[in-house]
Design a protein around this motif. Sequence first.
Motif, mmCIF file in Angstrom:
data_model
loop_
_atom_site.group_PDB
_atom_site.id
_atom_site.type_symbol
_atom_site.label_atom_id
_atom_site.label_comp_id
_atom_site.label_asym_id
_atom_site.label_seq_id
_atom_site.Cartn_x
_atom_site.Cartn_y
_atom_site.Cartn_z
ATOM 1 N N ASP A 3 5.988 3.760 6.648
ATOM 2 C CA ASP A 3 7.066 3.947 5.681
ATOM 3 C C ASP A 3 7.885 2.683 5.501
ATOM 4 O OD1 ASP A 3 6.360 6.423 5.104
ATOM 5 O OD2 ASP A 3 8.160 7.419 5.877
ATOM 6 N N PHE A 7 8.401 1.031 1.861
ATOM 7 C CA PHE A 7 9.680 0.869 1.181
ATOM 8 C C PHE A 7 10.049 -0.601 1.004
ATOM 9 C CE2 PHE A 7 10.026 5.350 1.744
ATOM 10 C CZ PHE A 7 10.833 5.752 0.697
ATOM 11 N N GLU A 252 14.996 0.057 1.788
ATOM 12 C CA GLU A 252 14.942 0.670 3.123
ATOM 13 C C GLU A 252 16.104 1.636 3.320
ATOM 14 O OE1 GLU A 252 12.530 0.420 5.157
ATOM 15 O OE2 GLU A 252 11.425 -1.361 4.534
ATOM 16 N N ARG A 255 15.378 4.891 1.997
ATOM 17 C CA ARG A 255 14.435 5.603 2.853
ATOM 18 C C ARG A 255 15.156 6.263 4.035
ATOM 19 N NH1 ARG A 255 12.665 7.879 6.267
ATOM 20 N NH2 ARG A 255 10.749 7.799 7.488
#
Lengths: 652, 263
Positions: A3, A7, A252, A255
Motif C-alpha cells: 500500500d 499510494f 500517503e 491512505r
Amino acid sequence: MHDVLLFAVLGLGAGAVYAILGLGLVLVHRGSGVVNFAHAAIALFAAYVFVDLTDRGLDHWTAFAVTLVLAACGGVLIYFLVIRPLREAPALARLVATLGVLLTLQSLMPIVFGLDARTVPSLLPSDPVEVLGVTFGRDRLWLLGITIVLTVVLSAAYRFTRFGRATQAAAENEKGAILLGYSPTMIGAANWAIACSLAAVAGILIAPITSLSATTFTLLILPALAAALVGRFSSFSLTALTGVLIGVTQSEITRYQGELPGWFPQQGLKDALPFLVIIVAMIVTGKLIPRRGTLSEGRPPFATPGLIRPRWVLVGAAAVMLGLIVAEGSTTYESAITYSMIAGIVSLSLVVVTGYVGQISLAQMSFAGVGAFAVSKLAEENGVPFLPALALSALIAVPIGLLIGLPALRVRGVNLAIVTIGAAVAIDSFIFQNTDWSGGFDGLGVPKPTLFGWSIDPAAHPQRFGAFVLVVLIACAVMVCQLRRSDTGRRMLAVRDNERAAAANGVNVAATKLQAFALSAFIAALGGSILAYQSGRISFQRFSPLQSIFLVAIAYTAGIASVSGGILAGVLAGGGLSFVLVGELVLDDWYGVISGVVLIVVVITQPDGMAVSWSRLTRRIGRLRARPHDALTEVDVVQPVERRMTVAQGTR
Amino acid sequence: MSERARLLVIEDVTVRYGGLTAVDAVSMHVEAGRVTGLIGPNGAGKTSLVDALTGFAPVSGGRVRLDGNDITRMSAHQRARRDLGRTFQSIELFDDLTVRENLLVGASRARWWSLFRDTLGPTRELASRNIAWTLDLLGLADVADRLPTQLSQGRRKLVGVGRALAANPRLVLLDEPAAGLDSDESEVFGSHLRALTEHGITVLLVDHDMRLVLSRCDTIWVLEFGRVIASGTPEAIRADPRVIAAYLGDRSASTTSVGGANE
C-alpha cells in the motif's frame, strides 16, 4: 508495504504538478523578482484553452503545442502590461498586481469557458503497468519522467547558456547586468514566457487527474509556493524534489489518516501539509527569498495623518441611514449596504497590520471566520447574549492572530504573505472544512440578535441592524484613526519604514508587530462575528483563503494605509454596495474581471490607493478655489512629486 | 585632565564578520558631560564599534558598560531605552512621519498598556518640552510639520540627530553627522555640540571631518585596523606620530584642516 508503494506512486501525479508549477515560480522570480500568486490560475486557464481547442477538433498534440505558444504570449503580455511598470514598486504592490491577474483570470474563466464540467483528454498513456508487484497507470511514470527532464534541462540551461547566466546576473544585481549590456526587460519577458508555458504543461497534465475547478486549482499555488520556498526561489532541483515529496506525502496521508487517533482533525491534514513545509522551511533557512538587487526600492503607500473630520463622519453616517431607509423592502440593497460596512470593518484590520506596520497578511478572512465560528459556539450552543458574544469572539481570535504574527518576527514582505496564506489554508482545512465542527453542508446556526431586549434581527429589522453595524464601523474607524496619531501608531509606522532605525530609537520591533497582529485579528474577528449574525447561518466559503486574497487586493486598491481607504474597500468589496450597483448595469459575472483589471491599473497608476488620490484631488480643487491656510494641505499636495524625486535618486 | 565619571566603558570589545575582525579587542571609555571624538581612516572599524555598542552588531568578545551596568547582551531597543541614543551614517529617517513625529518616536516609551490607551483613550497632545528644545536647537522648528523627504540632505541629517536627542539620552553616538554637510553647516553643527553637553547629554562623535573633531572634542580616540592606536586631547592627537602616519599622512601635524580620508 504494498500500500505504501501504491499510494506513493499515486501521489507522483500531484507531486509532479507541484514540481512543475514550482519551477515556473522560480523562473518568474529569477527573471523579474516577483512571486507570482497567479501561477496556478494561469495553469488552469491554459488547461481550459487546451480543452477548448480539442473540442474544436484539433488533435491533442497540435492543441498542446498551440496552448504552449499562447501561454508564452500571455506570459509576455502579463510581463509588459503588469510586471514591468511596477519594476520600482514595493514588494506588496507587485504581489497585489499578481493577485489582480489571478482575480481577472479566475473571473474570466466561467465567462469564456462556461460553468459546465469538462472532460480533459489525457495526453499520456494510462494503461496499467506493474512494478514491484504494484499495478498503476503508466501516466504516473511519465509525469515523474517529465518532471525530471524539465528540472535537468532548466538547471543545465540556466547554468551553461548565456541567457541563463544573464538571468542569474540580473536576479543578483540588476544594475550590474545593465552595465554588462543585458536588458532586464528582455530577460524578464523571456522568463515569463517560459514560466507560463510550464504552467500550461502543468495544467494540461494535471487536469485529467483532478478536474477543472477554479477553487481547487488556484490553491494548487500553495504546495507549489512551498516547494519553491524550500528551493529558495533559485534552485530548480530542490524545488522539484520538494514538490514531488509533498505530493507523495499527501497521498500517503489519505491512505493512513483513517488510522490516526480520533481526536486528530483528519480532513485538514492533507491540505495543511504544504503549510507545515513552509513553516519548517522558514525556521530552518531563516530569510528565505534572497533580496533582489533592484535599481531602487519603492516606497509603501502613504499613511495619511489620521485626522477625524466630524463633518464627514456625520455626512457618511447620514448617507448610510438614508440609504437604508430608501432601500427599505429591497433585501438585496439593505444587505449590500450592511455587508459593505462589515467588509469595511474587516478592511480596517488590514489598515492596521499591512497599512501601518507593513506586514502583508493574507489571513484576515480566516480571523473573521474564527470570529463567526466562535459566535456560533457561544451564542447558539451556549446562549451567550449578543454583545458579550461579539466581544468574546473577537477576543478569541487574538491569540490566533498572535500565533500567525510570530513568523513576522523572522520573515517579512512576500515571505510573510506566503506564510499567512498557508496559515489561512490550515485554518480553513482544519476548522472550517471539518464537518464535525462546522456543521457540514448546513453550516452553523446563529441566533437572532437582540440588544437590551430590543430585536435587531437583520431579517425583520434590517435598519436597526444596519444602524448597529454603522456604530461599530465608526467606532473601529475612530479607533484606527486614534491609533495613527498616537505614540503606538508612530512606532508602527517607524517599524514599517525602517526597522533598524526604529530599534535604535527604543522601539521594540517584535512587540510592535505582534500588537498589530493582535489588534488586527480582533477587528477582523469582530467583523466576522457581525457577519455571522447578519447571515443567520454561517457558510465558511465566505471565509476561505481566496476571500482573504481578494480582500487584500481590494483594500490595497482603495488605500491600505488610510482609514478612508479601509472604508472605501468595504464599499468596493465583492457582495458589497458597488458590487450590487455594478451588477445592475452589467452582468454580475463581470464584476470580478472588472475589479481585477481596475486593481492592476490602480496599483500601477495610484501607488497610494484610490482614497488618498481622491482626497489629494479634492484638496487641489479646493486650493484652486480658496487660498490655503492649512500647512498640512500644502504638505500633502507636494508629497507625490517629492517622493518621485527620492525614488529617482535611488539612494538607500 | 580632571577625573570625571566614566559613563561608557568598553572592555576588550571584539566584532567579527565571518573571518574578518572589524574591531579587535578595543578598550576605551567616554567621560560624562564631555564631547569625545572617535576617528580613524576608512575601514578602521568605527561604525562596527558604534554598531556593537548600540546592539546592531554581534559582540564576539569583551564587555560594554553604561553607567556601571553591563549592556553587552541587551537588544538594540533596550539599550535605546537605557538612555543610549545613536544616529546613522545613512540617516535612515521614517519617511512617512513628519519631522516632529520622527522626534516623537524617539521621545515616547512603550508600556504594556500603550495599545489600549492609544486606541481607546482620548488623543493626547504631546507637547514635550524636549521636542521643542531639540527643534529649536537644530533649527528645525520651521519644518517640524514637513516630511523628511521634502528637506535638503543637510537638514535630513539634523533630523536624524534630533530624533536621537528627543529621547533625552545621557549618551548619544553620532555616526558621521557632518558627512554631506558643507563647511558652514558643519561649523554651525559643531556649535550645537556644546549646547548638548550643557543640557547634560554626553556625546561620542564619530566623524571624518578632522576640523570638526579636533576643534570640538575634549578627548579623542583614534582607531586603525580595528585597534586603538592613540588617545588624548586634540593637541596630543595632533602631535602623535602614529596618528600622523596612520591618518594624516605626510602632511604637517600643525595643520588642523587636514581633509582626512573622506569617502
